[in-house]
Motif scaffolding. Structure first.
Motif, PDB file in Angstrom:
ATOM      1  N   ALA A  92      -3.366   7.147   4.441  1.00 19.78           N
ATOM      2  CA  ALA A  92      -3.395   7.757   5.832  1.00 19.78           C
ATOM      3  C   ALA A  92      -5.034   7.175   6.273  1.00 19.78           C
ATOM      4  O   ALA A  92      -5.003   6.917   7.430  1.00 19.78           O
ATOM      5  CB  ALA A  92      -3.618   9.352   5.837  1.00 19.78           C
ATOM      6  N   HIS A  93      -5.881   7.247   5.372  1.00 21.46           N
ATOM      7  CA  HIS A  93      -7.010   6.745   5.466  1.00 21.46           C
ATOM      8  C   HIS A  93      -6.905   5.163   6.006  1.00 21.46           C
ATOM      9  O   HIS A  93      -7.655   4.640   6.490  1.00 21.46           O
ATOM     10  CB  HIS A  93      -8.043   6.773   4.498  1.00 21.46           C
ATOM     11  N   ALA A  94      -6.201   4.532   5.228  1.00 20.83           N
ATOM     12  CA  ALA A  94      -6.157   3.013   5.551  1.00 20.83           C
ATOM     13  C   ALA A  94      -5.508   2.573   6.828  1.00 20.83           C
ATOM     14  O   ALA A  94      -5.948   2.004   7.541  1.00 20.83           O
ATOM     15  CB  ALA A  94      -5.157   2.594   4.290  1.00 20.83           C
ATOM     16  N   PHE A  98      -7.432   0.554   9.458  1.00 18.22           N
ATOM     17  CA  PHE A  98      -6.790  -0.662  10.066  1.00 18.22           C
ATOM     18  C   PHE A  98      -6.962  -0.646  11.708  1.00 18.22           C
ATOM     19  O   PHE A  98      -7.443  -1.712  12.389  1.00 18.22           O
ATOM     20  CB  PHE A  98      -5.547  -0.622   9.894  1.00 18.22           C
ATOM     21  N   PHE A  99      -6.511   0.705  12.324  1.00 16.79           N
ATOM     22  CA  PHE A  99      -6.764   0.725  13.673  1.00 16.79           C
ATOM     23  C   PHE A  99      -8.148   0.624  14.129  1.00 16.79           C
ATOM     24  O   PHE A  99      -8.703   0.115  15.173  1.00 16.79           O
ATOM     25  CB  PHE A  99      -5.950   1.830  14.340  1.00 16.79           C
ATOM     26  N   LEU A 100      -9.154   1.236  13.235  1.00 11.23           N
ATOM     27  CA  LEU A 100     -10.659   1.213  13.793  1.00 11.23           C
ATOM     28  C   LEU A 100     -11.052  -0.211  13.763  1.00 11.23           C
ATOM     29  O   LEU A 100     -11.837  -0.777  14.410  1.00 11.23           O
ATOM     30  CB  LEU A 100     -11.467   1.850  12.769  1.00 11.23           C
ATOM     31  N   GLY A 101     -10.592  -1.124  12.727  1.00 11.71           N
ATOM     32  CA  GLY A 101     -11.113  -2.535  12.580  1.00 11.71           C
ATOM     33  C   GLY A 101     -10.547  -3.486  13.698  1.00 11.71           C
ATOM     34  O   GLY A 101     -11.203  -4.116  14.136  1.00 11.71           O
ATOM     35  N   ALA A 148      -8.533   8.762  16.226  1.00  7.94           N
ATOM     36  CA  ALA A 148      -7.521  10.193  16.076  1.00  7.94           C
ATOM     37  C   ALA A 148      -6.918  10.297  14.801  1.00  7.94           C
ATOM     38  O   ALA A 148      -6.628  11.265  14.345  1.00  7.94           O
ATOM     39  CB  ALA A 148      -6.552   9.949  17.152  1.00  7.94           C
ATOM     40  N   LEU A 149      -6.564   9.070  14.197  1.00  8.76           N
ATOM     41  CA  LEU A 149      -5.966   9.054  13.055  1.00  8.76           C
ATOM     42  C   LEU A 149      -6.961   9.373  11.784  1.00  8.76           C
ATOM     43  O   LEU A 149      -6.697  10.594  10.832  1.00  8.76           O
ATOM     44  CB  LEU A 149      -5.305   7.566  12.522  1.00  8.76           C
ATOM     45  N   ALA A 150      -8.244   9.113  11.921  1.00 12.82           N
ATOM     46  CA  ALA A 150      -9.273   9.535  10.890  1.00 12.82           C
ATOM     47  C   ALA A 150      -9.624  11.077  11.112  1.00 12.82           C
ATOM     48  O   ALA A 150      -9.767  11.756  10.074  1.00 12.82           O
ATOM     49  CB  ALA A 150     -10.513   8.641  11.145  1.00 12.82           C
TER      50      ALA A 150
END
Length: 163
Positions: A92-94, A98-101, A148-150
């Motif tokens: 989930a962190h990955a 990925f989206f943050l990057g 949002a995912l983070a």
């Protein structure tokens, strides 16, 4: 009963959320750089990484960008593979990373490279305003998905530690 450990596996260790997010963020930034370089530089010929000189310098700058993007992608895959091999990947962190990057690269390119440093524009010979808005809003959406995912994974972690 414990899982068998072979020559290519190691016993599971505690997951590494920050390292998982960082490896995937590097991968996301490299993937977005690849998309930019392949689609906008090579296929559409809209710009080079550095357009303030000759076409030869522009082509050289694209090659250097491509080299950096490939090195970042390879490094990210090695980091990700190491996390998987050691069974410390926090998926989930990955995903969040990925989206943050993806979003950070796109916004950095759109704001810093395009507007502040003026290394290149999205496109030439047209009104760049809609292109700038589309590029930066796309980057912002990717970044917000990552945030949002983070936030969701952080909230799950707080809820899990509170019980």
């Amino acid at each position: 009963m414990s899982e068998p450990v072979g020559p290519h596996t190691v016993p599971a260790a505690p997951v590494e959320p920050r390292r998982s997010m960082a490896a995937a963020a590097l991968m996301g930034a490299a993937v977005m750089a690849a998309v930019d370089e392949i689609v906008f530089h090579q296929i559409l010929h809209w710009h080079h990484f550095y357009d303030r000189s000759t076409a030869d310098v522009g082509l050289l700058s694209d090659g250097l960008l491509h080299t950096a993007e490939l090195l970042a992608l390879v490094a990210a895959f090695f980091l990700y593979a190491d996390l998987r091999r050691r069974r410390t990947l926090a998926p989930a962190h990955a995903r969040a990373g990925f989206f943050l990057g993806l979003g950070v690269f796109q916004l950095f390119d759109g704001i810093v490279d395009h507007k502040l440093l003026r290394l290149h524009q999205v496109r030439y010979g047209v009104d760049v305003t809609p292109y700038d808005w589309a590029w930066n809003l796309g980057g912002l959406i990717l970044l917000l998905v990552g945030v949002a995912l983070a936030a969701r994974v952080a909230a799950r972690g707080r809820a899990g530690s509170a019980s």
